[in-house]
Design an enzyme around this catalytic site. Structure first.
Site, mmCIF file in Angstrom:
data_model
loop_
_atom_site.group_PDB
_atom_site.id
_atom_site.type_symbol
_atom_site.label_atom_id
_atom_site.label_comp_id
_atom_site.label_asym_id
_atom_site.label_seq_id
_atom_site.Cartn_x
_atom_site.Cartn_y
_atom_site.Cartn_z
ATOM 1 N N GLU A 1 -4.304 0.740 9.871
ATOM 2 C CA GLU A 1 -3.814 2.107 10.106
ATOM 3 C C GLU A 1 -3.631 2.374 11.589
ATOM 4 O O GLU A 1 -2.641 2.961 12.020
ATOM 5 C CB GLU A 1 -4.802 3.148 9.549
ATOM 6 C CG GLU A 1 -4.873 3.234 8.041
ATOM 7 C CD GLU A 1 -5.986 2.378 7.460
ATOM 8 O OE1 GLU A 1 -6.341 1.342 8.071
ATOM 9 O OE2 GLU A 1 -6.503 2.746 6.383
ATOM 10 N N ASP B 1 0.856 -1.185 0.000
ATOM 11 C CA ASP B 1 0.000 0.000 0.000
ATOM 12 C C ASP B 1 0.889 1.232 0.000
ATOM 13 O O ASP B 1 2.126 1.107 -0.023
ATOM 14 C CB ASP B 1 -0.978 -0.006 1.187
ATOM 15 C CG ASP B 1 -2.314 0.631 0.816
ATOM 16 O OD1 ASP B 1 -2.302 1.799 0.377
ATOM 17 O OD2 ASP B 1 -3.360 -0.025 0.947
ATOM 18 N N ASP C 1 -9.148 -0.574 -5.553
ATOM 19 C CA ASP C 1 -9.983 0.362 -4.791
ATOM 20 C C ASP C 1 -9.382 1.764 -4.775
ATOM 21 O O ASP C 1 -8.177 1.934 -4.942
ATOM 22 C CB ASP C 1 -10.121 -0.120 -3.341
ATOM 23 C CG ASP C 1 -8.759 -0.242 -2.658
ATOM 24 O OD1 ASP C 1 -7.864 -0.869 -3.249
ATOM 25 O OD2 ASP C 1 -8.579 0.313 -1.558
ATOM 26 N N GLU C 2 -10.242 2.717 -4.568
ATOM 27 C CA GLU C 2 -9.855 4.098 -4.275
ATOM 28 C C GLU C 2 -8.716 4.604 -5.156
ATOM 29 O O GLU C 2 -7.750 5.175 -4.672
ATOM 30 C CB GLU C 2 -9.436 4.215 -2.800
ATOM 31 C CG GLU C 2 -10.541 3.830 -1.847
ATOM 32 C CD GLU C 2 -10.095 3.816 -0.387
ATOM 33 O OE1 GLU C 2 -10.926 4.105 0.478
ATOM 34 O OE2 GLU C 2 -8.912 3.507 -0.116
ATOM 35 N N HIS D 1 -3.099 3.235 -4.468
ATOM 36 C CA HIS D 1 -2.445 2.642 -3.284
ATOM 37 C C HIS D 1 -1.027 2.152 -3.614
ATOM 38 O O HIS D 1 -0.590 1.126 -3.090
ATOM 39 C CB HIS D 1 -3.284 1.479 -2.728
ATOM 40 C CG HIS D 1 -4.565 1.931 -2.085
ATOM 41 N ND1 HIS D 1 -4.637 2.287 -0.765
ATOM 42 C CD2 HIS D 1 -5.810 2.119 -2.597
ATOM 43 C CE1 HIS D 1 -5.891 2.655 -0.486
ATOM 44 N NE2 HIS D 1 -6.619 2.565 -1.577
HETATM 45 C C1 TNX Z 1 -10.813 1.709 2.657
HETATM 46 S S1 TNX Z 1 -11.619 -1.091 1.857
HETATM 47 C C2 TNX Z 1 -9.781 1.040 2.068
HETATM 48 C C3 TNX Z 1 -8.536 0.804 2.823
HETATM 49 C C4 TNX Z 1 -8.578 1.445 4.173
HETATM 50 C C5 TNX Z 1 -9.939 1.233 4.779
HETATM 51 C C6 TNX Z 1 -10.072 1.727 6.185
HETATM 52 C C7 TNX Z 1 -10.695 -0.698 0.758
HETATM 53 C C8 TNX Z 1 -10.752 -1.550 -0.387
HETATM 54 N N1 TNX Z 1 -9.899 0.391 0.880
HETATM 55 O O1 TNX Z 1 -7.428 1.244 2.069
HETATM 56 O O2 TNX Z 1 -7.580 0.883 4.956
HETATM 57 O O3 TNX Z 1 -10.898 1.873 3.997
HETATM 58 O O4 TNX Z 1 -11.278 1.302 6.770
#
Ligand code: TNX
Length: 521
Positions: A464, A184, A320-321, A257
């Site tokens: 975290e 990450d 994700d994200e 990430h």
């Molecule tokens: C979202 S769940 C994230 C993580 C974080 C988490 C904290 C996901 C696929 N991505 O990178 O650690 O929230 O709750």
């Protein structure tokens, strides 16, 4: 005799009023070759606390011994799962554990352990205990095929020994998948031989934010933080998990990430001249991989080494994200989009994922990703881990994808489990054990066809705010017990009050193992 306290509760169980006495004379008979693995594990489980030899033999009288056999029903379904059905008969005359296959027997071994006094879970020899197991007849198999727990070793690193301890504790609850989030923004934690800087540089952050990351102004500990698994470590962890019938699912999170990797290899970033650092705080980063063929090849090389290490059918590519800000302003990214007639940045991510999907497929594995991989078009054959909401699970199932339910509102074990005013710092949320016990992977609104795509469920231990093993255990237990039951036990046999009764026995087992369990509920 102690009341039974099996967790997860078996599908059917009948007490017969008898008891089996484990003595120094008892042997473990592996009647079929496929029973050898479960027999070896059982022998180590029994001999440590009792001090008895508990030898594994292939031929001995059934009477007075523990006899294991499997019928060789090893057929895998499309997603690579076998049917983990077993039966366990415990009488004064002996123990008979039979199952479809090795995995089935490994689940039965965990049930058998729980029929003994809690002291059987001791990591050292205990004298003066009567090692009797309650007499039962059990017919059992799981409600769901994917019963997972996710460990995040990136934000905070957990050593090989700590990781193995968690795998053992999860295996006791009949989890069969441990998803390990290896990389990450805040640290790359797996040695990749071809790209050594991923760990020599990417595993170390200069400092770490102190307290909640949303508190301003931010404060830092000004202490470098690092740690990673060598490939040898990974092989040992995989062997440890495999011996327990647990498949480790590796995740290399991309294209977002990825700050740690971009720090180590700036050419992976969109703007190589701007040095990116391994992140020292939490939350979502703007950095995203540069979507060039060179980056694709780099990631394929990484996945190649990962697939050599992890036998897992499923390979997790995160997804994700992934903020698209950099792609929006990068001429190169825009040019690549135009070249491939991609309408927007979501389609660019889908195009990226598709190449990983093709590569993973070409190695005989299957890709799985967080539910964002649905945006811009799901790569064919890929499975989806739904975390943002339940709708994404249904949407994935409607697209014909296999789904793992990992809904943040129900199974994010990094969330508070009691009043935040009295708890150690956590990320957010309100997720007591009782709420976990209400979790259902399948949704009422799903058709039968959609339900068939739901492989199971999984809880996430994002780290975290979890920097020690002891806090990790506190966040995991007993919530993982509630989840284990909802994934294993048929819904008609689940009852929260009954679970709480049995949890008392489970707490004693945790106590013997020195697990830092949350006192509630
Ligand atoms: C979202 S769940 C994230 C993580 C974080 C988490 C904290 C996901 C696929 N991505 O990178 O650690 O929230 O709750």
């Amino acid at each position: 005799m102690m009341p039974l306290s099996l967790i997860p509760r078996p599908a059917t169980i009948r007490e017969n009023g008898q008891a089996f006495q484990l003595t120094a004379a008892v042997r473990i008979v592996a009647e079929t070759p496929g029973a050898a693995k479960a027999a070896a594990l059982l022998s180590s489980y029994l001999s440590t606390p009792t001090g008895f030899a508990c030898p594994v033999v292939t031929d001995a009288p059934r009477k007075g011994n523990i006899v294991l056999s499997e019928s060789g029903l090893n057929e895998q379904d499309d997603a690579g799962f076998v049917r983990e059905k077993y039966s366990l008969v415990v009488t004064a005359d002996g123990v008979r554990l039979s199952g479809n296959n090795s995995e089935s027997l490994l689940r039965g071994v965990q049930t058998l352990r729980q029929l003994f006094p809690a002291a059987l879970f001791s990591p050292v020899r205990v004298d003066g205990v009567e090692w009797t197991a309650t007499g039962v007849q059990i017919e059992d198999e799981p409600a769901y095929r994917w019963r997972g727990m996710m460990l995040d070793v990136s934000r905070h690193f957990f050593s090989k020994e700590e990781t193995c301890r968690m795998i053992e504790l999860f295996a006791q609850q009949k989890f069969n998948r441990v998803h390990i989030h290896l990389t990450d923004d805040q640290g790359w934690r797996i040695e990749i031989k071809k790209y050594p800087k991923l760990t020599t540089i990417g595993s170390i952050r200069e400092r770490t934010v102190v307290g909640h990351h949303s508190t301003k102004p931010r404060q830092y500990d000004e202490t470098p933080y690092g740690g990673f698994f060598t490939q040898e470590d990974i092989r040992e962890i995989v062997a440890f998990a495999t011996a327990r019938g647990v498949e480790l699912v590796p995740e290399i999170d991309m294209p977002g990430h990825m700050a740690a990797a971009i720090c180590a290899y700036p050419e992976l970033g969109n703007f190589p001249k701007n040095q990116v650092e391994v992140r020292d705080t939490w939350g979502i980063s703007y950095n995203i991989l540069r979507p060039t063929p060179e980056t694709m090849n780099f990631m394929k090389d990484v996945l190649d080494e990962v697939m050599d290490l992890f036998p897992s059918k499923f390979i997790h590519i995160g997804g994700d994200e992934a903020r698209k800000d950099e792609w929006e302003i990068s001429h190169l990214a825009q040019k690549i989009m135009a070249q491939h007639s991609l309408k927007n940045e979501e389609e660019l991510q889908a195009w990226f994922s598709k190449q990983m999907n093709d590569f993973i497929k070409s190695r005989g594995r299957r890709m799985i990703g967080w539910d964002e991989i649905l945006e811009g078009g799901l790569p064919s054959g890929a499975a989806v881990m739904s975390w943002r909401n339940e709708e994404s699970a249904q949407h994935a199932a409607q697209c014909g994808a296999d789904v793992v339910a990992a809904y943040s509102s129900q199974v994010y074990f990094d969330y508070y489990q009691a009043d935040s005013a009295t708890e150690p710092l956590a990320i957010c949320g309100d997720l007591p054990t009782e709420k976990v016990y209400r979790f259902s992977p399948v949704l009422k609104s799903m058709t039968d066809d959609e339900k068939a795509h739901v492989m199971g469920g999984q809880a996430q231990l994002w780290s975290e705010y979890i920097s020690t093993l002891s806090y990790l255990e506190y966040m995991a237990f007993p919530r993982a017990c509630a989840l284990a039951e909802k994934l294993w036990t048929p819904l008609t046999a689940c009852n929260y009050l009954d679970f709480l009764q049995r949890l008392k026995g489970q707490r004693a087992r945790f106590g013997v193992q020195n697990v830092n369990q949350h006192p509630l509920p």
